[in-house]
Design an enzyme around this catalytic site. Structure first.
Site, PDB file in Angstrom:
ATOM      1  N   HIS A   1       0.822  -1.217   0.000  1.00  0.00           N
ATOM      2  CA  HIS A   1       0.000   0.000   0.000  1.00  0.00           C
ATOM      3  C   HIS A   1       0.856   1.267   0.000  1.00  0.00           C
ATOM      4  CE1 HIS A   1      -4.153  -1.502   0.337  1.00  0.00           C
ATOM      5  NE2 HIS A   1      -3.606  -2.528   0.956  1.00  0.00           N
ATOM      6  N   THR A   2       2.033   1.192  -0.533  1.00  0.00           N
ATOM      7  CA  THR A   2       2.897   2.369  -0.662  1.00  0.00           C
ATOM      8  C   THR A   2       2.893   2.934  -2.073  1.00  0.00           C
ATOM      9  OG1 THR A   2       4.791   0.942  -1.130  1.00  0.00           O
ATOM     10  CG2 THR A   2       4.472   1.592   1.162  1.00  0.00           C
TER      11      THR A   2
ATOM     12  N   ASP B   1       1.920  -3.421  -9.746  1.00  0.00           N
ATOM     13  CA  ASP B   1       1.554  -4.707 -10.331  1.00  0.00           C
ATOM     14  C   ASP B   1       1.876  -4.749 -11.816  1.00  0.00           C
ATOM     15  OD1 ASP B   1       0.592  -5.184  -7.822  1.00  0.00           O
ATOM     16  OD2 ASP B   1      -1.523  -5.186  -8.379  1.00  0.00           O
TER      17      ASP B   1
ATOM     18  N   ALA C   1      -6.433 -13.901  -5.043  1.00  0.00           N
ATOM     19  CA  ALA C   1      -5.455 -14.348  -4.052  1.00  0.00           C
ATOM     20  C   ALA C   1      -4.412 -13.284  -3.730  1.00  0.00           C
ATOM     21  CB  ALA C   1      -4.756 -15.615  -4.547  1.00  0.00           C
ATOM     22  N   GLY C   2      -4.492 -12.125  -4.355  1.00  0.00           N
ATOM     23  CA  GLY C   2      -3.505 -11.086  -4.114  1.00  0.00           C
ATOM     24  C   GLY C   2      -2.242 -11.260  -4.922  1.00  0.00           C
ATOM     25  N   LEU C   3      -2.312 -12.045  -6.002  1.00  0.00           N
ATOM     26  CA  LEU C   3      -1.140 -12.280  -6.851  1.00  0.00           C
ATOM     27  C   LEU C   3      -1.252 -11.519  -8.171  1.00  0.00           C
ATOM     28  CD1 LEU C   3      -0.616 -16.108  -6.224  1.00  0.00           C
ATOM     29  CD2 LEU C   3       0.378 -14.159  -5.004  1.00  0.00           C
TER      30      LEU C   3
END
Length: 389
Positions: free
Chosen positions: A35-36, A172, A123-125
């Site tokens: 979250h940066t 991402d 899944a946060g990937l």
């Protein structure tokens, strides 16, 4: 590592009755720096060997037709009239990329595209960035139009922000496009300058999927970002700070009474997390795996307590992981509210580690966790360059 995408090509040809070209984009895991990115901060992700494959072939009617093998659905758009009107479904991501490419001035003729892959969804990937980048590479490849890493990442981020409507940063898309095998990437999300860092040979990254995604995950992410931006605005007004990444804890403390308590806590997480990323860089350069693991543990505590973006199931996996021999560090990764943990484990202990985490988590929750032993992989630009896909 080369992967064979001939099956994807064959399925596309069978479906559309035409040969295609296949382009692949990996998933990613963030080692530290959560979250940066959307406040211009520092992150340390790596690309990993799950992939979205976009197979593309021509059509003559000026339409973009997407078939998703994972959803077993088809979506069709008239390219010339494509506007930023999301439908709230999977096709918003590839359609948004086409829209964004047109904003860049790329001429796009009609095409059929088959999207397939093995990236775990939710899944946060970063399954969404994998779809976006794979789509961009395929459309650019068919158009014979080259863009550099920053441009590809930026247009894919624009698709997610302005077309899909998700408030993501650029981490991402950047690492999915530009990752390098056997390296972690330290990315400055303001300048988009990056450094490739060596990963110690004696450890592996193990991803443990809690298999839990709480209903408030999407809204919670947006809420957290709003809370951060509220605090950042106070710091801008009171301390003349451009972005939160420029603030110190002293700056934040001086403004504590002028912002909501939740904004103070969210900003404290981000300021301390940027510091941890820099410390993690030094740890990798010195080969200090123990220190890197300690920073991961501190990062998880900050996500849990200051950012309040963890959940009981993920916290449990972290606690189980840290009890295991050979585990140097563990923390939540991704946007939060469920999803995966990332764990740094001695290469000789990975089998025992996976078995113990799955067994203890199942005994405590009744849930069977998916675990993956990963190495850093090449991003989409490298895959396209070496002819793998």
């Amino acid at each position: 590592m080369k992967k064979d995408f001939s099956e994807a090509l064959g399925r596309h040809e069978q479906r559309f009755g035409q040969a295609g070209l296949a382009f692949a984009a990996p998933a990613r895991v963030n080692l530290i720096g959560e979250h940066t990115d959307y406040t211009g901060g520092l992150v340390m992700p790596m690309a990993i060997g799950f992939h979205t494959v976009a197979t593309i072939g021509p059509r003559e009617d000026g339409r973009a037709v997407f078939h998703s093998e994972n959803f077993d659905e088809e979506a069709s758009y008239e390219i010339a009239s494509l506007d930023s009107k999301p439908e709230g479904r999977w096709s918003d991501y590839p359609a948004g990329v086409v829209w964004s490419l047109r904003q860049e001035g790329v001429r796009i003729d009609g095409f059929n595209m088959t999207l397939s892959g093995d990236v775990p969804v939710g899944a946060g990937l970063s399954s969404s960035a994998s779809v976006e980048v794979a789509t961009a590479m395929a459309v650019l490849g068919r158009a014979h139009f080259a863009l550099d890493l920053k441009a590809v990442a930026s247009l894919c981020r624009r698709a997610e922000n302005e077309y899909v409507g998700a408030k993501s940063g650029i981490m991402d898309q950047f690492v999915v496009a530009g990752g390098v095998a056997q390296r972690a990437m330290l990315l400055d999300c303001r300048s988009l300058e990056f450094e490739l860092l060596p990963l110690p040979a004696g450890v592996r990254v193990v991803i443990a999927n809690s298999m839990v995604r709480h209903d408030h995950a999407t809204g919670g992410y947006g809420d957290r970002r709003d809370e951060v931006e509220t605090g950042q605005a106070v710091l801008q007004r009171e301390r003349g700070i451009e972005l939160l990444r420029d603030a110190t804890l002293a700056d934040l403390e001086a403004c504590r009474e002028k912002m909501p308590a939740v904004s103070y806590a969210r900003c404290r997480h981000i300021i301390t997390e940027n510091g941890r990323v820099l410390e993690a860089r030094e740890a990798l350069l010195q080969g200090d795996v123990k220190r890197f693991g300690e920073l991961m543990v501190a990062a998880h505590a900050s996500m849990r307590d200051d950012f309040e973006a963890s959940c009981s199931e993920v916290d449990m996996i972290v606690e189980i992981a840290l009890r295991q021999p050979g585990c140097f560090g563990a923390r939540i990764t991704g946007g939060g509210f469920g999803g995966c943990t990332v764990n740094l484990v001695d290469v000789t202990k990975t089998g025992e580690f996976v078995a113990a985490v799955r067994s203890e988590y199942r005994a405590a929750t009744g849930i069977e966790a998916d675990c993956f032993v990963c190495e850093a992989s090449d991003g989409a630009l490298a895959l396209a360059k070496d002819g793998t896909a």
